[in-house]
Design an enzyme around this catalytic site. Structure first.
Site, PDB file in Angstrom:
ATOM      1  CG  HIS A  90      50.480   3.402  26.839  1.00  0.00           C
ATOM      2  ND1 HIS A  90      49.317   4.070  27.090  1.00  0.00           N
ATOM      3  CD2 HIS A  90      50.677   2.580  25.895  1.00  0.00           C
ATOM      4  CE1 HIS A  90      48.502   3.692  25.935  1.00  0.00           C
ATOM      5  NE2 HIS A  90      49.326   2.897  25.316  1.00  0.00           N
ATOM      6  CB  CYS A  91      55.713   6.272  30.424  1.00  0.00           C
ATOM      7  SG  CYS A  91      54.712   7.466  30.929  1.00  0.00           S
TER       8      CYS A  91
END
Length: 249
Positions: free
Chosen positions: A203-204
């Site tokens: 998720h970055c």
């Protein structure tokens, strides 16, 4: 000096006390850049009340088209910054050996803009405003709490982020988790086969996942105003079925 932070975490779900952080930063002469991509779609955000210097958000997280977002900045600060790119519409005067630039926001909008995307983003803003962001925030918080409670009842899961029942904790409508016996990528793949859409990976936020002790990533279930308790119940049902499948393999 500049302080850059996320308004709401896309993994932990927690909403930061950004007003207090902004005041603390300003007290030592620092500017604040607030990443509100996870907050603007889920709650009313008043840049004047926050007294934030810069704020960014993305269109596709708020029912708009992909490929566009926006930057808010205090006008005097934007006008003090040099252009980020050259092209049409961002200049004031051009000479052979010099040029001057237009005032903000034009100086940061060089060339042909993504016109269709901008129109779509505007329509998304009007759509959400018509629903009422206070209603969206209340719905997301209540449904997100229900999701957290239901996941907590499923055995063998590790949930990330603070318990929404904790005093002073504000969360958006998402929960990231891992099953102790199944890799997150495998779990999301088989949930997809059951018609359940979750997000898996980092998720970055690879550094955060390393701090959490799960460098392989996590599964994230996210809710919005178009979801209700029946969606959560169906998700929990399919999650239990999928976990049982792995346990009996």
């Amino acid at each position: 000096k500049i302080v850059a932070l996320s308004h709401a975490s896309n993994v932990l779900g927690v909403v930061q006390p950004v007003r207090d952080i902004i005041q603390a930063a300003h007290s030592v002469g620092a500017r604040v850049l607030l990443d509100s991509c996870q907050a603007v779609p889920h709650m009313a955000v008043d840049v004047q009340q926050l007294e934030v210097d810069f704020l960014v958000a993305s269109s596709h997280k708020m029912c708009g088209p992909t490929g566009i977002g926006f930057l808010y900045g205090r006008l005097e600060l934007l006008n003090s910054l040099p252009p980020s790119a050259g092209g049409g519409e961002m200049i004031d005067t051009v000479e052979l050996y010099s040029s001057t630039y237009a005032s903000s926001p034009s100086r940061f909008e060089a060339g042909t803009p993504p016109i269709a995307e901008a129109v779509g983003l505007g329509a998304a803003c009007e759509y959400l405003s018509a629903i009422g962001m206070d209603k969206v925030e209340q719905h997301d918080a209540q449904l997100g709490r229900y999701l957290y409670e239901q996941l907590r009842e499923v055995g063998g899961l590790e949930l990330y982020g603070p318990d929404p029942r904790t005093d002073g904790v504000s969360r958006t409508g998402l929960v990231a988790f891992n099953a102790k016996s199944v890799h997150s990528a495998d779990l999301s793949f088989f949930l997809d086969q059951e018609g359940v859409a979750v997000r898996t990976g980092h998720h970055c936020t690879q550094p955060l996942h390393k701090i959490l002790g799960v460098p392989g990533g996590s599964v994230r279930a996210s809710l919005y105003f178009y979801n209700d308790k029946s969606d959560v119940d169906k998700f929990i049902e399919k999650l239990k079925d999928t976990l049982y499948m792995f346990e009996t393999m």
